[in-house]
Enzyme design. Structure first.
Site, mmCIF file in Angstrom:
data_model
loop_
_atom_site.group_PDB
_atom_site.id
_atom_site.type_symbol
_atom_site.label_atom_id
_atom_site.label_comp_id
_atom_site.label_asym_id
_atom_site.label_seq_id
_atom_site.Cartn_x
_atom_site.Cartn_y
_atom_site.Cartn_z
ATOM 1 N N LYS A 151 110.047 28.797 104.637
ATOM 2 C CA LYS A 151 109.209 29.025 105.601
ATOM 3 C C LYS A 151 110.242 28.762 107.184
ATOM 4 O O LYS A 151 111.222 28.364 107.396
ATOM 5 C CB LYS A 151 109.207 27.050 106.172
ATOM 6 C CG LYS A 151 108.137 26.619 107.643
ATOM 7 C CD LYS A 151 107.189 25.786 106.823
ATOM 8 C CE LYS A 151 107.100 24.824 108.576
ATOM 9 N NZ LYS A 151 105.821 25.604 108.828
HETATM 10 N N1 PMP Z 1 101.049 27.726 104.479
HETATM 11 C C1 PMP Z 1 101.843 27.967 105.784
HETATM 12 C C2 PMP Z 1 101.792 29.381 105.571
HETATM 13 C C3 PMP Z 1 101.973 26.957 106.671
HETATM 14 O O1 PMP Z 1 102.738 27.643 107.663
HETATM 15 C C4 PMP Z 1 101.782 25.553 106.183
HETATM 16 C C5 PMP Z 1 102.326 24.839 107.472
HETATM 17 N N2 PMP Z 1 104.066 24.293 106.596
HETATM 18 C C6 PMP Z 1 101.961 25.019 105.448
HETATM 19 C C7 PMP Z 1 101.138 26.097 103.959
HETATM 20 C C8 PMP Z 1 101.346 23.404 104.669
HETATM 21 O O2 PMP Z 1 102.345 22.852 104.689
HETATM 22 P P1 PMP Z 1 102.572 21.666 105.261
HETATM 23 O O3 PMP Z 1 101.344 20.567 104.088
HETATM 24 O O4 PMP Z 1 103.777 21.169 104.551
HETATM 25 O O5 PMP Z 1 102.978 21.187 106.660
#
Ligand code: PMP
Length: 314
Positions: free
Chosen positions: A172
């Site tokens: 991320k």
């Molecule tokens: N894909 C992307 C590109 C994201 O930015 C997010 C948000 N973090 C998610 C999927 C979902 O991840 P999470 O469930 O960990 O928030």
């Protein structure tokens, strides 16, 4: 930090979505200390600002009957650490200490339902070599309970997700979000609520900030890992499917399969579980309230609010 002062005193918010991020009393966590958001500074000579090399998380705190609980906080800090390790950002912190300080941050700001944003960024360094010195900042702002069950109008984005051979898509990293902003802006300009991005082979990948599931003949399907962010909500949905005895398959999903599905939903920390009404011109005819997504939506809410022990899960 600079924001937009309003007439009600010094509030700093995003004009478009009216999100109130901080005001003159807000406290943030910065490198082991709690400081006023207004007084905190960052330098203008860092790789994070210039090249997008920073790692961050998006985490939710919920006011539950057991007090304020931060959902899957350990998983989020572990992903933050892993994101840093993948792109060679040092991570000299102990996650259990950061978790303790995050709970303290909520107390200091008197926040219960909140969104929490930790970010690891570089100290002055304008080279293209991974940084040696980094900072960590954790801030939080109020995030009210989710209202309504609006279903989304989604378009397939002309922007693909970053190629996994060009970056670590499972990390991320701030720079990856240029892709998300391009896709969301394009979708909104065309009158849609959200974008769905394909991978480099034109198969379904994910939303700009959420993962996707589709339902077909009583089973759920979601894109396998490899071209997507491994969402913590996605993993939670898979766990819930196991508990609820719903079959869930991780596999490559073509656009034809997506459009032939009975229903579909996005999931993510911020979005939680949100149903999709249309993809381009394709309308999902199954009623949302009859879909597996709807069951998962309620089960997810019960889980984050820690209601599972005393309420039937579905
Ligand atoms: N894909 C992307 C590109 C994201 O930015 C997010 C948000 N973090 C998610 C999927 C979902 O991840 P999470 O469930 O960990 O928030």
């Amino acid at each position: 930090m600079k924001g937009v002062p309003t007439t009600k005193g010094r509030f700093y918010f995003n004009r478009k979505n009216k999100m109130h991020y901080y005001d003159s009393s807000t406290i943030i966590y910065l490198n082991g200390r709690f400081v006023k958001a207004e007084d905190a500074k960052t330098d203008l000579y860092g790789q994070s600002l210039h090249y997008g090399l920073a790692a961050f998380e998006g985490i939710r705190a919920y006011k539950t009957h057991n007090d304020t609980r931060i959902f899957k906080i350990k998983d989020h800090f572990e992903r933050l650490q892993r994101s840093c390790e993948l792109v060679n950002i040092p991570y000299p912190w102990d996650n259990s200490e950061l978790i303790r300080q995050t709970y303290r941050l909520l107390e200091l700001n008197n926040l219960k339902d909140a969104y929490i944003r930790p970010i690891v960024y570089s100290e002055p360094n304008m080279t293209l070599i991974a940084p040696e010195k980094v900072s960590i900042m954790i801030c939080a702002w109020e995030w009210g309970a989710y209202l309504g069950d609006k279903l989304l109008k989604v378009c397939i984005s002309p922007f693909q997700r970053p190629n996994p051979k060009s970056t670590f898509v499972e990390a991320k990293i701030s720079g990856h979000y240029v892709n998300s902003i391009l896709a969301t802006t394009d979708a909104k300009q065309k009158g849609y609520d959200e974008a769905l991005l394909l991978d480099q082979h034109e198969n379904v990948a994910e939303g700009s900030g959420a993962n996707i599931f589709i339902e077909k003949n009583g089973k759920l399907y979601t894109p396998a890992l490899g071209n997507i962010l491994a969402g913590i909500t996605r993993a939670t949905v898979i766990e819930l499917c196991h508990v609820l005895d719903i079959e869930v398959v991780e596999k490559t999903i073509s656009v034809a399969e997506l459009k032939n599905a009975d229903s579909a939903f996005f999931c993510g920390t911020a979005a939680e579980i949100v149903g999709i009404h249309t993809i381009d011109d394709t309308v999902y005819r199954q009623r949302w309230s009859d879909s597996i997504g709807y069951t998962i939506q309620r089960a997810y809410k019960n889980l984050v609010l820690e209601r599972v022990n005393y309420e039937v899960i579905i």
